[in-house]
Design a protein around this motif. Structure first.
Motif, PDB file in Angstrom:
ATOM      1  N   ARG A 176       0.818  -1.172  -0.011  1.00 16.17           N
ATOM      2  CA  ARG A 176      -0.100  -0.098  -0.146  1.00 16.17           C
ATOM      3  C   ARG A 176       0.471   1.219   0.019  1.00 16.17           C
ATOM      4  O   ARG A 176       0.460   2.357  -0.598  1.00 16.17           O
ATOM      5  CB  ARG A 176      -1.077   0.021   1.280  1.00 16.17           C
ATOM      6  CG  ARG A 176      -2.009  -1.021   0.939  1.00 16.17           C
ATOM      7  CD  ARG A 176      -3.075  -0.902   2.359  1.00 16.17           C
ATOM      8  NE  ARG A 176      -2.416  -0.953   3.664  1.00 16.17           N
ATOM      9  CZ  ARG A 176      -2.284  -2.149   4.185  1.00 16.17           C
ATOM     10  NH1 ARG A 176      -2.776  -3.194   3.647  1.00 16.17           N
ATOM     11  NH2 ARG A 176      -1.731  -2.059   5.462  1.00 16.17           N
ATOM     12  N   ARG A 177       1.813   1.298   0.766  1.00 15.07           N
ATOM     13  CA  ARG A 177       2.983   2.548   0.915  1.00 15.07           C
ATOM     14  C   ARG A 177       3.590   2.867  -0.514  1.00 15.07           C
ATOM     15  O   ARG A 177       3.436   3.906  -0.878  1.00 15.07           O
ATOM     16  CB  ARG A 177       3.773   2.015   2.000  1.00 15.07           C
ATOM     17  CG  ARG A 177       4.715   3.433   2.326  1.00 15.07           C
ATOM     18  CD  ARG A 177       5.789   3.261   3.391  1.00 15.07           C
ATOM     19  NE  ARG A 177       6.562   2.003   3.327  1.00 15.07           N
ATOM     20  CZ  ARG A 177       6.487   0.892   3.890  1.00 15.07           C
ATOM     21  NH1 ARG A 177       5.604   0.637   4.617  1.00 15.07           N
ATOM     22  NH2 ARG A 177       7.227  -0.103   3.307  1.00 15.07           N
ATOM     23  N   ARG A 178       4.082   1.759  -1.079  1.00 17.13           N
ATOM     24  CA  ARG A 178       4.848   1.982  -2.644  1.00 17.13           C
ATOM     25  C   ARG A 178       3.896   2.009  -3.742  1.00 17.13           C
ATOM     26  O   ARG A 178       4.277   2.591  -4.775  1.00 17.13           O
ATOM     27  CB  ARG A 178       5.951   0.957  -2.553  1.00 17.13           C
ATOM     28  CG  ARG A 178       5.484  -0.415  -2.755  1.00 17.13           C
ATOM     29  CD  ARG A 178       6.695  -1.357  -2.739  1.00 17.13           C
ATOM     30  NE  ARG A 178       6.301  -2.626  -2.924  1.00 17.13           N
ATOM     31  CZ  ARG A 178       6.934  -3.551  -2.415  1.00 17.13           C
ATOM     32  NH1 ARG A 178       7.790  -3.526  -1.576  1.00 17.13           N
ATOM     33  NH2 ARG A 178       6.625  -4.653  -2.686  1.00 17.13           N
ATOM     34  N   GLY A 179       2.512   1.244  -3.649  1.00 18.36           N
ATOM     35  CA  GLY A 179       1.744   1.285  -4.680  1.00 18.36           C
ATOM     36  C   GLY A 179       1.922   0.309  -5.798  1.00 18.36           C
ATOM     37  O   GLY A 179       1.328   0.074  -6.987  1.00 18.36           O
ATOM     38  N   TRP A 180       2.800  -0.846  -5.371  1.00 17.83           N
ATOM     39  CA  TRP A 180       2.738  -2.030  -6.171  1.00 17.83           C
ATOM     40  C   TRP A 180       3.448  -3.205  -5.595  1.00 17.83           C
ATOM     41  O   TRP A 180       3.806  -3.143  -4.213  1.00 17.83           O
ATOM     42  CB  TRP A 180       3.861  -1.547  -7.447  1.00 17.83           C
ATOM     43  CG  TRP A 180       5.366  -1.188  -6.937  1.00 17.83           C
ATOM     44  CD1 TRP A 180       5.883   0.177  -6.745  1.00 17.83           C
ATOM     45  CD2 TRP A 180       6.481  -2.234  -6.702  1.00 17.83           C
ATOM     46  NE1 TRP A 180       7.136   0.188  -6.186  1.00 17.83           N
ATOM     47  CE2 TRP A 180       7.738  -1.072  -6.174  1.00 17.83           C
ATOM     48  CE3 TRP A 180       6.947  -3.288  -6.651  1.00 17.83           C
ATOM     49  CZ2 TRP A 180       8.965  -1.586  -5.828  1.00 17.83           C
ATOM     50  CZ3 TRP A 180       8.058  -3.892  -6.313  1.00 17.83           C
ATOM     51  CH2 TRP A 180       8.825  -3.029  -5.786  1.00 17.83           C
ATOM     52  N   ALA A 181       3.449  -4.439  -6.030  1.00 16.42           N
ATOM     53  CA  ALA A 181       3.583  -5.429  -5.254  1.00 16.42           C
ATOM     54  C   ALA A 181       4.613  -6.642  -6.403  1.00 16.42           C
ATOM     55  O   ALA A 181       4.433  -6.408  -7.384  1.00 16.42           O
ATOM     56  CB  ALA A 181       2.676  -6.429  -4.882  1.00 16.42           C
ATOM     57  N   GLN A 182       5.508  -7.193  -5.592  1.00 15.97           N
ATOM     58  CA  GLN A 182       6.318  -8.260  -6.498  1.00 15.97           C
ATOM     59  C   GLN A 182       6.413  -9.406  -5.767  1.00 15.97           C
ATOM     60  O   GLN A 182       6.004  -9.614  -4.535  1.00 15.97           O
ATOM     61  CB  GLN A 182       7.741  -7.674  -6.805  1.00 15.97           C
ATOM     62  CG  GLN A 182       8.708  -7.688  -5.475  1.00 15.97           C
ATOM     63  CD  GLN A 182      10.007  -7.291  -5.553  1.00 15.97           C
ATOM     64  OE1 GLN A 182      10.377  -7.053  -6.698  1.00 15.97           O
ATOM     65  NE2 GLN A 182      10.817  -7.396  -4.600  1.00 15.97           N
ATOM     66  N   SER A 183       6.445 -10.571  -6.624  1.00 21.79           N
ATOM     67  CA  SER A 183       6.598 -11.756  -5.920  1.00 21.79           C
ATOM     68  C   SER A 183       7.653 -12.617  -6.825  1.00 21.79           C
ATOM     69  O   SER A 183       7.948 -12.479  -8.044  1.00 21.79           O
ATOM     70  CB  SER A 183       5.358 -12.853  -5.892  1.00 21.79           C
ATOM     71  OG  SER A 183       4.974 -13.137  -7.459  1.00 21.79           O
ATOM     72  N   VAL A 184       8.331 -13.362  -6.058  1.00 19.33           N
ATOM     73  CA  VAL A 184       9.514 -14.334  -6.655  1.00 19.33           C
ATOM     74  C   VAL A 184       9.295 -15.895  -6.304  1.00 19.33           C
ATOM     75  O   VAL A 184       9.588 -16.177  -4.994  1.00 19.33           O
ATOM     76  CB  VAL A 184      10.842 -13.907  -6.017  1.00 19.33           C
ATOM     77  CG1 VAL A 184      11.804 -14.777  -6.971  1.00 19.33           C
ATOM     78  CG2 VAL A 184      10.865 -12.551  -6.734  1.00 19.33           C
TER      79      VAL A 184
END
Length: 246
Positions: A176-184
């Motif tokens: 929520r803070r940065r506005g994007w998500a990642q997964s590996v």
């Protein structure tokens, strides 16, 4: 059926339809038990049950694997037939441009109960093993798109969705803070992804836009490579929805 209960917005004057719309609105944020429906709609338990079962008969409501009520497939069919799905109508060119910019397959996901559905996609011309088929139903417990679709949920629904998930509340706070998500390797070994939220006119998250690919190409920090491009594309789709009022 009792017609003395009043819908939250004052109603249209057709009590049964107002109550049915209230039930459907309560399911917009995700699956709900009968008790949760009663709490969120303010309807009497017998009334909420009769309406939910009647809507299920018409496929406007369905049940998930836990027996909870969810929005049914008929709603999507009606929207598609009426040509009102501005999001899907606008997604194709945006996904294609994102694919060309990043060199990775791009997808658009919507939440449906305990799953996220791939509702649009733009595949790389090669490397089809990295693709997500159109219509694929994937888990809400893993993957960057699942993080996006859960991160802005109401707190109680978010915490229920975290049960058994590969990510944590702390990770969703960072999303929520940065506005994007990642997964590996979260959903599938050897595959990474980056996702960003697509918002409707009221600012609510209605979909997740993603790129995905093999870790050897997308790296173990895919956000460094592709977050800016994914956010820009998601914002563009959000702008389309805001200006169209859909």
């Amino acid at each position: 059926m009792d017609t003395t209960e009043i819908s939250p917005d004052g109603g249209s004057g057709v009590g049964v339809l107002d109550k049915a719309a209230t039930v459907l609105g309560a399911l917009e944020t995700g699956p709900a038990t009968l008790t949760q429906l009663v709490q969120s709609t303010g309807l009497a338990r017998p009334t909420a049950h009769r309406l939910a079962v009647a809507l299920e008969h018409h496929r406007l409501v369905a049940r998930d694997m836990q027996g909870r009520f969810v929005l049914g497939p008929r709603l999507g069919e009606l929207a598609s037939a009426a040509g009102e799905d501005r999001l899907l109508a606008s997604a194709g060119p945006v996904l294609a441009a994102l694919r060309d910019r990043t060199g990775e397959s791009a997808q658009l996901y919507r939440r449906q109960g305990d799953h996220r559905i791939c509702v649009a996609t733009a595949e790389r011309p090669i490397g089809l093993r990295d693709s997500v088929p159109l219509g694929a139903a994937l888990s809400m417990k893993a993957g960057s798109a699942a993080q996006i679709l859960l991160a802005w949920e109401e707190p109680d629904r978010m915490h229920r969705g975290l049960h058994g998930a590969r990510f944590t509340a702390t990770m969703l706070s960072a999303v929520r803070r940065r506005g994007w998500a990642q997964s590996v390797g979260e959903r599938e070994a050897g595959v990474g992804s980056v996702s960003a939220p697509v918002r409707g006119p009221n600012g609510r998250v209605v979909a997740a836009l993603s790129v995905s690919g093999p870790i050897e190409r997308i790296t173990r920090q895919p956000g460094r490579l592709h977050a800016a491009a994914v956010i820009a594309s998601a914002n563009h789709l959000s702008d389309v929805l805001r200006h169209s009022g859909v």
